[in-house]
Design a protein around this motif. Structure first.
Motif, mmCIF file in Angstrom:
data_model
loop_
_atom_site.group_PDB
_atom_site.id
_atom_site.type_symbol
_atom_site.label_atom_id
_atom_site.label_comp_id
_atom_site.label_asym_id
_atom_site.label_seq_id
_atom_site.Cartn_x
_atom_site.Cartn_y
_atom_site.Cartn_z
ATOM 1 N N ILE A 139 65.612 34.166 82.267
ATOM 2 C CA ILE A 139 65.153 35.130 81.265
ATOM 3 C C ILE A 139 63.672 34.973 80.948
ATOM 4 C CG2 ILE A 139 65.532 36.010 78.915
ATOM 5 C CD1 ILE A 139 68.375 34.996 79.069
ATOM 6 N N ILE A 140 63.132 33.765 81.090
ATOM 7 C CA ILE A 140 61.737 33.531 80.721
ATOM 8 C C ILE A 140 60.783 34.356 81.570
ATOM 9 C CG2 ILE A 140 61.192 31.592 82.261
ATOM 10 C CD1 ILE A 140 60.333 31.847 78.518
ATOM 11 N N SER A 141 61.250 34.825 82.743
ATOM 12 C CA SER A 141 60.384 35.600 83.640
ATOM 13 C C SER A 141 60.441 37.096 83.372
ATOM 14 C CB SER A 141 60.776 35.342 85.099
ATOM 15 O OG SER A 141 62.079 35.857 85.373
ATOM 16 N N HIS A 142 61.321 37.535 82.471
ATOM 17 C CA HIS A 142 61.543 38.968 82.279
ATOM 18 C C HIS A 142 60.533 39.604 81.333
ATOM 19 C CE1 HIS A 142 66.133 38.491 83.233
ATOM 20 N NE2 HIS A 142 65.357 38.136 84.225
ATOM 21 N N ALA A 143 60.109 40.809 81.658
ATOM 22 C CA ALA A 143 59.453 41.663 80.672
ATOM 23 C C ALA A 143 60.539 42.220 79.759
ATOM 24 C CB ALA A 143 58.702 42.793 81.359
ATOM 25 N N MET A 144 60.190 42.485 78.514
ATOM 26 C CA MET A 144 61.150 42.969 77.516
ATOM 27 C C MET A 144 60.638 44.265 76.888
ATOM 28 S SD MET A 144 63.800 40.909 77.219
ATOM 29 C CE MET A 144 64.315 39.280 77.797
ATOM 30 N N TYR A 145 61.544 45.247 76.732
ATOM 31 C CA TYR A 145 61.154 46.590 76.298
ATOM 32 C C TYR A 145 61.944 47.021 75.055
ATOM 33 C CZ TYR A 145 59.573 46.601 81.172
ATOM 34 O OH TYR A 145 58.987 46.286 82.370
ATOM 35 N N PRO A 196 55.407 38.873 80.193
ATOM 36 C CA PRO A 196 55.042 37.474 80.402
ATOM 37 C C PRO A 196 53.591 37.358 80.872
ATOM 38 C CG PRO A 196 57.161 37.954 81.418
ATOM 39 C CD PRO A 196 56.571 39.268 81.002
ATOM 40 N N VAL A 197 52.895 36.349 80.350
ATOM 41 C CA VAL A 197 51.480 36.158 80.671
ATOM 42 C C VAL A 197 51.271 35.028 81.668
ATOM 43 C CG1 VAL A 197 49.234 35.463 79.723
ATOM 44 C CG2 VAL A 197 50.686 37.076 78.452
ATOM 45 N N LEU A 198 51.961 33.917 81.461
ATOM 46 C CA LEU A 198 51.691 32.706 82.219
ATOM 47 C C LEU A 198 52.331 32.736 83.598
ATOM 48 C CD1 LEU A 198 52.225 30.075 79.378
ATOM 49 C CD2 LEU A 198 50.087 31.194 80.073
ATOM 50 N N GLU A 199 51.640 32.160 84.578
ATOM 51 C CA GLU A 199 52.196 32.068 85.927
ATOM 52 C C GLU A 199 53.462 31.229 85.939
ATOM 53 O OE1 GLU A 199 51.466 33.744 88.645
ATOM 54 O OE2 GLU A 199 50.007 34.835 87.404
ATOM 55 N N SER A 200 53.543 30.237 85.039
ATOM 56 C CA SER A 200 54.746 29.396 84.973
ATOM 57 C C SER A 200 55.968 30.213 84.581
ATOM 58 C CB SER A 200 54.541 28.244 83.981
ATOM 59 O OG SER A 200 54.231 28.737 82.687
ATOM 60 N N GLN A 201 55.784 31.258 83.770
ATOM 61 C CA GLN A 201 56.895 32.155 83.420
ATOM 62 C C GLN A 201 57.262 33.054 84.597
ATOM 63 O OE1 GLN A 201 54.701 33.181 79.468
ATOM 64 N NE2 GLN A 201 56.726 34.099 79.297
ATOM 65 N N ALA A 220 59.144 31.374 87.315
ATOM 66 C CA ALA A 220 60.482 30.857 86.976
ATOM 67 C C ALA A 220 61.507 31.973 87.128
ATOM 68 C CB ALA A 220 60.489 30.304 85.555
ATOM 69 N N ASP A 221 61.664 32.446 88.356
ATOM 70 C CA ASP A 221 62.511 33.622 88.613
ATOM 71 C C ASP A 221 63.711 33.287 89.487
ATOM 72 O OD1 ASP A 221 61.127 33.134 90.913
ATOM 73 O OD2 ASP A 221 60.440 35.187 91.228
#
Length: 378
Positions: free
Chosen positions: A212-218, A236-241, A244-245
């Motif tokens: 979930i940390i990699s998802h955009a949310m609307y 998500p802004v960070l490459e680490s997010q 994490a897919d």
């Protein structure tokens, strides 16, 4: 293809779509109360009452299974985090609306990640994921009927830009099917396939089942934005997010999504860019059909601020129990500058308080609008 080339191609395609569109200019923002932005049907209240009754019965059904009452949707908690929302210091004048009126201002926030469906499910089951956000120490005129001492603003996001429930009529049909086949997902799927909007109804279950940390949310539905109206989103802004897919596998634990969030926040922070699409024309940017994705060529996302969640325990049991038993989120208790718009949101005005009342009655608990992030356990 390099990232720079991808961006150039995407920009060129956007310009082509913009040139072919009959929508007003991108900066011809329409007033939130202009004619056609909202169209209220005469039978909405009667259908809303029926939906409340259906969802209450589903909450009772969940209690029969688990001896605990849950929310009517977004049942399974995946993580709860605290952080801050900082409004951009260089925000242009037209975006200085509501909680974003003061450039550079910082708010405390708290968020709950959850599976969207109405029943507890293994994380192997595909389906939408959500994020509920509460912003603290918010000032300004509240919506009608709201206690002036309330100092929070709530937002709701899902990991798809549109909602398959579409409107109140569709919501009643789908919720009735979900209740009828509560214990038989296969039969529910069969009946959804018989609908004329079968592609739309199955779309949420085609979403990537990943961390979930990699998802955009609307926001999926529209809200007033001061003078204007729009759709909001978190990216998500960070490459680490973004990296994490990982996909959920059949042999993963049934709680793998919360495990992944726990592991991520155990060593990294997360950042989201809070953005908005502003509407210019109800024909192109409707509020009454939640299944319509607003075209970014005619309503580009504009950045408002940054949400930061630092390293923390995202699955503290004390925090989980507090949120599930005592936290109340309701966009209809927020600022008038962020008034929910459209049929789906008018439905939520009645359904959310009723769901809370049902949950509190069965659990003998008391949900409330928590006024400080410090009230939420660490």
């Amino acid at each position: 293809m390099t990232e720079a080339l991808k961006e150039t191609v995407s920009s060129a395609w956007t310009n082509v779509k913009r040139g072919l569109s009959s929508a007003p200019p991108n900066d011809a923002y329409l007033a939130w109360d202009a004619e056609g932005v909202e169209i209220i049907k005469p039978d909405e209240q009667e259908k809303t009452q029926r939906i409340k009754e259906v969802m209450e019965r589903m909450q009772e059904h969940n209690f029969d299974l688990h001896r605990k009452a849950f929310r009517a949707t977004h049942v399974k908690t995946q993580g709860i985090v605290k952080g801050t929302l900082r409004v951009h210091s260089d925000l242009p004048e037209h975006l200085r609306q509501g909680i974003f009126a003061e450039p550079g201002k910082t708010y405390d926030v708290a968020a709950r990640y959850a599976n969207e469906p109405y029943l507890l499910q293994r994380d192997q089951e595909n389906g939408p994921r959500g994020l509920g956000l509460k912003v603290f120490d918010v000032t300004g005129p509240r919506l009608e009927g709201v206690d002036d001492s309330v100092n929070t603003q709530d937002f709701f996001f899902n990991n798809a830009p549109s909602i398959e429930l579409t409107d109140i009529d569709t919501t009643l049909e789908i919720m009735s099917l979900r209740e009828k086949y509560f214990d038989d997902p296969a039969a529910l799927g069969t009946h959804l396939k018989m609908r004329t909007d079968l592609v739309k109804q199955h779309a949420p279950y085609m979403l990537p089942n990943t961390n979930i940390i990699s998802h955009a949310m609307y926001s999926q539905s529209a809200f007033r934005f001061g003078k204007y109206y729009g759709h909001m989103a978190l990216f998500p802004v960070l490459e680490s997010q973004k990296a994490a897919d990982a996909k959920v596998k059949n042999d993963d634990p049934s709680c793998v999504l919360s495990d992944w969030l726990f592991d991520y926040f155990g060593g990294k922070e997360a950042k989201y860019e809070f953005k908005i699409q502003l509407g210019t024309d109800p024909a192109h940017h409707p509020t009454e059909d939640g299944s319509v994705v607003w075209d970014e060529a005619t309503s580009p996302y504009q950045s408002l601020g940054t949400i930061t969640f630092p390293t923390q325990n995202s699955f503290s049991q004390e925090r989980r129990v507090f949120w599930e038993d005592h936290m109340s989120l309701d966009a209809w208790t927020g600022l008038d500058a962020h008034r929910p718009l459209g049929g789906i949101n008018r439905l939520r005005k009645d359904v959310y308080p009723h769901s809370k009342k049902t949950r509190d009655k069965i659990n003998v608990s008391k949900s409330e609008d928590v006024r400080s992030v410090d009230e939420i356990p660490n």
